[in-house]
Enzyme design. Sequence first.
Site, PDB file in Angstrom:
ATOM      1  CB  THR A   1      -0.911   0.012   1.251  1.00  0.00           C
ATOM      2  OG1 THR A   1      -1.466   1.312   1.422  1.00  0.00           O
ATOM      3  CG2 THR A   1      -0.147  -0.322   2.515  1.00  0.00           C
TER       4      THR A   1
ATOM      5  CE1 TYR B   1      -3.583  -2.007   5.483  1.00  0.00           C
ATOM      6  CE2 TYR B   1      -3.373   0.286   4.810  1.00  0.00           C
ATOM      7  CZ  TYR B   1      -3.596  -1.034   4.493  1.00  0.00           C
ATOM      8  OH  TYR B   1      -3.817  -1.397   3.196  1.00  0.00           O
TER       9      TYR B   1
HETATM   10  N1  UFG Z   1     -12.292  10.820   3.666  1.00  0.00           N
HETATM   11  C1  UFG Z   1     -13.186  11.776   4.125  1.00  0.00           C
HETATM   12  N2  UFG Z   1     -14.355  11.338   4.672  1.00  0.00           N
HETATM   13  C2  UFG Z   1     -14.663  10.028   4.792  1.00  0.00           C
HETATM   14  C3  UFG Z   1     -13.757   9.071   4.316  1.00  0.00           C
HETATM   15  C4  UFG Z   1     -12.568   9.505   3.762  1.00  0.00           C
HETATM   16  O1  UFG Z   1     -12.937  12.971   4.046  1.00  0.00           O
HETATM   17  O2  UFG Z   1     -15.749   9.720   5.334  1.00  0.00           O
HETATM   18  C5  UFG Z   1     -11.020  11.260   3.071  1.00  0.00           C
HETATM   19  C6  UFG Z   1      -9.818  10.744   3.845  1.00  0.00           C
HETATM   20  O3  UFG Z   1      -9.492  11.601   4.901  1.00  0.00           O
HETATM   21  C7  UFG Z   1      -8.768  10.694   2.740  1.00  0.00           C
HETATM   22  C8  UFG Z   1      -9.568  10.390   1.482  1.00  0.00           C
HETATM   23  O4  UFG Z   1     -10.905  10.710   1.789  1.00  0.00           O
HETATM   24  O5  UFG Z   1      -8.189  11.952   2.596  1.00  0.00           O
HETATM   25  C9  UFG Z   1      -9.493   8.950   1.078  1.00  0.00           C
HETATM   26  O6  UFG Z   1      -9.788   8.139   2.221  1.00  0.00           O
HETATM   27  P1  UFG Z   1     -10.047   6.570   2.141  1.00  0.00           P
HETATM   28  O7  UFG Z   1     -10.446   6.131   3.510  1.00  0.00           O
HETATM   29  O8  UFG Z   1     -10.971   6.282   1.012  1.00  0.00           O
HETATM   30  O9  UFG Z   1      -8.639   5.940   1.755  1.00  0.00           O
HETATM   31  P2  UFG Z   1      -7.191   6.208   2.408  1.00  0.00           P
HETATM   32  O10 UFG Z   1      -6.521   7.269   1.634  1.00  0.00           O
HETATM   33  O11 UFG Z   1      -7.277   6.338   3.863  1.00  0.00           O
HETATM   34  O12 UFG Z   1      -6.476   4.842   2.042  1.00  0.00           O
HETATM   35  C10 UFG Z   1      -5.695   4.179   2.961  1.00  0.00           C
HETATM   36  C11 UFG Z   1      -4.526   3.546   2.228  1.00  0.00           C
HETATM   37  C12 UFG Z   1      -4.970   2.391   1.423  1.00  0.00           C
HETATM   38  C13 UFG Z   1      -5.740   1.480   2.274  1.00  0.00           C
HETATM   39  C14 UFG Z   1      -6.875   2.170   2.903  1.00  0.00           C
HETATM   40  C15 UFG Z   1      -7.522   1.199   3.832  1.00  0.00           C
HETATM   41  O13 UFG Z   1      -3.913   4.508   1.424  1.00  0.00           O
HETATM   42  O14 UFG Z   1      -3.833   1.694   0.956  1.00  0.00           O
HETATM   43  O15 UFG Z   1      -6.440   3.267   3.644  1.00  0.00           O
HETATM   44  O16 UFG Z   1      -8.593   1.663   4.500  1.00  0.00           O
HETATM   45  F1  UFG Z   1      -6.161   0.399   1.600  1.00  0.00           F
END
Ligand code: UFG
Length: 328
Positions: free
Chosen positions: A118, A142
């Site tokens: 990741t 993680y």
């Molecule tokens: N976000 C929001 N509101 C939400 C959910 C997400 O603003 O309700 C924002 C997050 O703060 C982030 C972006 O949207 O800035 C993307 O968030 P995601 O939760 O969709 O994904 P992440 O970037 O957190 O991904 C990370 C890792 C992945 C992993 C994943 C697992 O980069 O490799 O978490 O949950 F698989």
Amino acid sequence: MVDHVLVTGGAGYIGSHACKALARAGYVPVTFDNLSTGWRDAVRFGPLEEGDLMDRARLDQVFARWKPVAVMHFAALSLVGDAMRDPATYWRQNVTGALNLIEAALAAECRDFVFSSTCATYGDQDGVLLDEDSVQRPLNAYGKSKLAIEQMLGDFGASHGLNSVIFRYFNVAGADLEAEIGEFHRPETHLIPLILDAIDGRRPALTVFGTDYPTRDGTCVRDYVHVSDLIDAHVAGLGWLREGRGSRVFCLGTGQGFTVREVIEQAKLVTGRDVPVTYGPRRAGDAVSLVCGSERAARELGWKPARSNLAAMIEDAWRWHQGPGYSA
Ligand code: UFG
């Protein structure tokens, strides 16, 4: 004889797409899954072996039964918030689970291993365009557990001849083009499905986590990749290993990042609907910006992402979201 591939986490979002693609490519995907976050219903393209990676004896049985030629390892705990609250479980499940799997594979003389890593292994990098050689400084247990597994694979490569292709994913989105399978997490924490839930009233609103980041509009930047493109790379990675080309790390991103607000705007355009939004504080463990190029995957694996533009990813996710497979 048909070759079998052991797919851990084959009942999950990315793993189920991998099983479909493997079946299309002529393999039999054998899903190994404890169904803690995966769905029995998503296992449609090969047999299901229920089991837990913490159970080495069960793994040995499954390797003995199917004699897989390779492993694709997707199964992991992957919620950043949970990892911040309960790091012990992340270290135990992800790292010990992978160690059991690697040892069981080697005991069964299965030496080709595709690993789902990741961008969370990078942590914050001042918004630079990342690549395979960028320094890895994960911010949460993680990302740290995934980095530990990457390093473990390197050690087993050196000592036991294990060949691994490690894919560092950026933000995976979208769904199978036929909407047969798609993203269905409970609880859901990922941005695009949460936006779609807010659009169709399954939840009251999307909460944007933080509007004071040093980015163009104050929200975090992520590089979104279509799940079907991501899986194309896995099938190519399996081919790479089967041809004896050795261990390699590949980043799978598009080189283009979108802010949370930009994703919301694109979802409005694609669906023609409004997105109810509220604004909240930053989410612990989030990096400001994670974007990477994929030159190595393009050059060496011939990877050409076909549907990794934001509109197509939201369109495919929305089709799945509205179909019979998605129920909440
Ligand atoms: N976000 C929001 N509101 C939400 C959910 C997400 O603003 O309700 C924002 C997050 O703060 C982030 C972006 O949207 O800035 C993307 O968030 P995601 O939760 O969709 O994904 P992440 O970037 O957190 O991904 C990370 C890792 C992945 C992993 C994943 C697992 O980069 O490799 O978490 O949950 F698989």
